[in-house]
Scaffold this motif. Structure first.
Motif, short mmCIF file in Angstrom:
data_model
loop_
_atom_site.label_atom_id
_atom_site.label_comp_id
_atom_site.label_asym_id
_atom_site.label_seq_id
_atom_site.Cartn_x
_atom_site.Cartn_y
_atom_site.Cartn_z
N LEU A 160 0.59 -0.99 -0.04
CA LEU A 160 -0.09 -0.05 0.40
C LEU A 160 0.97 1.47 -0.20
O LEU A 160 1.97 0.86 0.39
N SER A 161 0.20 2.64 -0.68
CA SER A 161 0.60 3.38 -0.92
C SER A 161 0.99 4.28 0.99
O SER A 161 0.26 4.16 1.39
N GLY A 162 1.99 4.84 0.69
CA GLY A 162 1.62 5.57 2.64
C GLY A 162 3.13 4.88 3.63
O GLY A 162 3.33 4.25 3.38
N ARG A 163 2.26 5.32 5.00
CA ARG A 163 3.35 5.15 6.10
C ARG A 163 2.23 4.05 6.06
O ARG A 163 1.07 3.86 6.67
N ILE A 164 3.12 3.00 5.76
CA ILE A 164 3.41 1.31 6.29
C ILE A 164 4.37 1.23 7.67
O ILE A 164 5.41 1.46 7.18
N ASN A 165 3.63 0.38 8.77
CA ASN A 165 4.73 -0.33 9.78
C ASN A 165 4.60 -1.89 9.55
O ASN A 165 3.61 -2.16 10.21
N TYR A 166 5.39 -1.96 8.77
CA TYR A 166 5.67 -3.90 8.31
C TYR A 166 5.94 -4.69 9.37
O TYR A 166 5.43 -5.72 9.70
N GLY A 227 1.33 9.09 -6.92
CA GLY A 227 2.40 10.34 -5.41
C GLY A 227 3.73 9.58 -5.96
O GLY A 227 3.87 9.86 -6.92
N LEU A 228 4.79 10.26 -5.39
CA LEU A 228 5.59 9.80 -4.82
C LEU A 228 6.26 9.03 -3.82
O LEU A 228 6.89 9.70 -2.76
N SER A 243 10.83 4.14 12.96
CA SER A 243 9.35 4.24 12.86
C SER A 243 9.14 3.20 11.42
O SER A 243 8.04 2.87 11.16
N GLY A 244 10.08 3.03 10.66
CA GLY A 244 9.92 2.08 9.89
C GLY A 244 8.88 3.36 8.33
O GLY A 244 8.50 2.60 7.46
N TYR A 245 9.29 4.35 8.40
CA TYR A 245 9.05 4.93 7.50
C TYR A 245 9.74 5.90 6.53
O TYR A 245 9.67 7.22 5.89
N ALA A 246 10.38 5.54 6.21
CA ALA A 246 11.79 6.01 5.39
C ALA A 246 11.40 5.66 4.33
O ALA A 246 11.04 5.14 3.65
N GLY A 247 12.19 7.29 3.28
CA GLY A 247 11.50 7.21 1.96
C GLY A 247 10.96 8.19 1.47
O GLY A 247 10.31 8.23 0.18
N GLU A 248 10.40 9.07 2.43
CA GLU A 248 9.15 9.99 2.04
C GLU A 248 9.60 10.71 1.17
O GLU A 248 9.39 12.28 1.81
N ILE A 249 10.14 10.95 0.32
CA ILE A 249 10.73 12.02 -0.90
C ILE A 249 9.86 12.53 -1.45
O ILE A 249 9.43 14.14 -1.51
N GLY A 250 8.84 12.68 -1.41
CA GLY A 250 7.10 13.15 -1.94
C GLY A 250 7.23 14.70 -1.39
O GLY A 250 6.88 15.16 -1.50
N HIS A 251 7.82 14.34 0.22
CA HIS A 251 7.02 15.20 0.93
C HIS A 251 8.36 15.22 1.42
O HIS A 251 8.47 16.70 2.75
N GLY A 264 -1.38 17.65 3.92
CA GLY A 264 -1.23 18.63 4.53
C GLY A 264 -0.61 19.37 4.38
O GLY A 264 -1.52 21.02 4.54
N LYS A 265 0.68 19.94 4.28
CA LYS A 265 1.52 21.34 3.77
C LYS A 265 1.83 21.44 2.09
O LYS A 265 0.96 20.44 1.34
N LYS A 266 1.75 22.77 2.34
CA LYS A 266 2.39 23.67 0.61
C LYS A 266 3.67 22.99 0.68
O LYS A 266 4.85 22.70 1.60
N GLY A 267 3.99 22.86 -0.94
CA GLY A 267 5.55 23.37 -1.59
C GLY A 267 6.22 21.50 -1.05
O GLY A 267 7.81 21.83 -1.16
N CYS A 268 5.54 21.01 -0.82
CA CYS A 268 6.25 19.28 -1.10
C CYS A 268 6.52 19.34 -2.02
O CYS A 268 6.03 19.70 -3.55
N LEU A 269 7.32 18.17 -2.65
CA LEU A 269 8.07 18.07 -4.45
C LEU A 269 6.05 17.54 -4.78
O LEU A 269 6.52 17.71 -6.35
#
Length: 405
Positions: A160-166, A227-228, A243-251, A264-269
């Motif tokens: 799944l996309s987004g924040r996953i804690n495997y 998404g990215l 926390s298992g969420y590394a790699g959120e380059i899109g934000h 919810g933020k502005k200016g993200c890649l």
């Protein structure tokens, strides 16, 4: 009466000798899965066990239909030892790659071969109970239609996309409305053990094990879809972060704009360099009077429509993909300066445009990253394409089920 391997691996209360023997059997299966066939002497060396003990473990696995005697080792001197290996169709794993408008599902045997695969199964990903039940229903239908019994499937990997804690099985971006981990909820609906993973990370692992990676140990995989996302391999291991969420380059906040990101933020890649951004900008250009080969109403145009248009030489689609690529290249240049990777792989839907996205990214890398750093970094397109997530999902499941407790 002796328990079979399938019964042992399902016993959460195993302890003592039974627990130790289960781990030894996992090690033997993992050895065959990753290193190929072997002899009793090979296993004795790896396990630091006596030949009679290894022989007993092998006999159990042979009785359970997991391992077989392959034949004799070619030798010019002495007695030829027996060679053992996995029975390919004794165990299976399922990989499920969930996209926003469809899913891809694959069934793999013990030897990593895809024996059944279905691409583009229609599915509308929404964050509600109905969507979750529909997803589980599609997985159940796929398993029911496969030529192998459900009992032989040891695990299912769901991306799944987004924040996953495997590690805990929780998803914090989709279907996070139960106290139980999502993996347990899905397991209850399907009846087979479920493992969750972030889609970009699973795709990265698929490419690392069976795709574009050729000996490189430090690799970045970019999933350029609606998404990215990014999967990171450091010293041949997936990097998860605390926390298992590394790699959120899109934000990563790169742009000074007023576009509100999905976070919810502005200016993200992701607001300027993603499939969402491309679709938004494409529609804005049509409203300004630009022309396209796409015959749909602007509000009905999807990312796939734009990609198909670019492949069919639509000027507007090609120009906007180049703009997306240049902006994305700026972000990737920063990653190269930080990680100094051996290889960057481009995957996801936008990567199917190939040179239309790769060339502007490459140009931006040359412009914005340090030459001494990027000279040692290769830039490749995904080799596995739409199978990357499926393959990564079932390989991670196989590894986790065979991992020593």
């Amino acid at each position: 009466m002796r328990k079979t391997f399938f019964e042992e691996i399902s016993d959460v209360n195993a302890s003592g000798v039974a627990y130790k023997n289960l781990n030894l059997k996992k090690f033997i299966l993992s050895y065959f899965a990753n290193s190929g066939n072997g002899t009793i002497a090979d296993l004795c060396k790896e396990l630091y066990l006596s030949a009679p003990k290894v022989n007993n473990l092998l006999n159990d696995l042979i009785s359970d239909g997991l391992v077989q005697e392959i034949g004799k080792v070619d030798s010019t001197t002495g007695r030829k030892p027996n060679l053992y290996g996995l029975i390919s169709d004794s165990v299976f794993f399922v990989g499920v790659d969930v996209r926003h408008t469809y899913i891809n599902i694959g069934l793999s045997d013990f030897q990593k071969e895809l024996v059944k695969v279905s691409h583009g199964i229609p599915f509308n990903l929404k964050n509600n109970q109905e969507s979750l039940e529909e997803l589980c229903g599609l997985i159940n239908n796929f398993i029911k239609e496969s030529p192998y019994s459900k009992e032989k499937i040891l695990g299912i990997g769901v991306n799944l996309s987004g924040r996953i804690n495997y590690a805990t099985g929780y998803s914090y971006s989709f279907f996070h409305f139960n106290e139980e981990p999502l993996s347990k909820v899905m397991e209850g609906l399907i009846g087979i053990r479920v493992f969750l993973e972030n889609d970009s990370r699973a795709m990265a692992y698929g490419e690392f094990c069976s795709g574009a990676v050729n000996g490189e140990k430090n690799v970045l995989f970019l999933n350029i879809d609606y998404g990215l996302g990014m999967g990171i391999m450091i010293n041949s291991q997936l990097y998860y972060g605390k926390s298992g969420y590394a790699g959120e380059i899109g934000h990563v906040p790169i742009f000074n704009n007023e576009v509100i990101c999905h976070c919810g933020k502005k200016g993200c890649l992701e607001t300027e360099a993603s499939g969402w951004a491309l679709t938004r900008i494409f529609k804005e250009e049509l409203q300004k009077g630009s022309s396209t080969v796409i015959k749909k109403k602007p509000e009905d145009i999807t990312l796939d429509d734009i990609i198909d248009a670019a492949i069919n030489d639509d000027v507007l689609a090609i120009e906007l993909i180049a703009q997306i690529g240049e902006k994305l290249g700026r972000g990737v240049a920063s990653l190269i300066n930080i990680f100094n990777p051996e290889l960057v792989i481009l995957g996801g839907r936008l990567a199917t445009t190939e040179e239309y996205i790769r060339l502007p990214i490459k140009s931006a890398l040359n412009k914005y990253s340090l030459s001494l750093v990027n000279n040692d970094t290769q830039l490749k397109m995904s080799k596995l394409g739409k199978d990357a997530g499926i393959i990564g999902a079932f390989l991670l499941v196989r590894n986790r089920i065979l991992a020593l407790n």
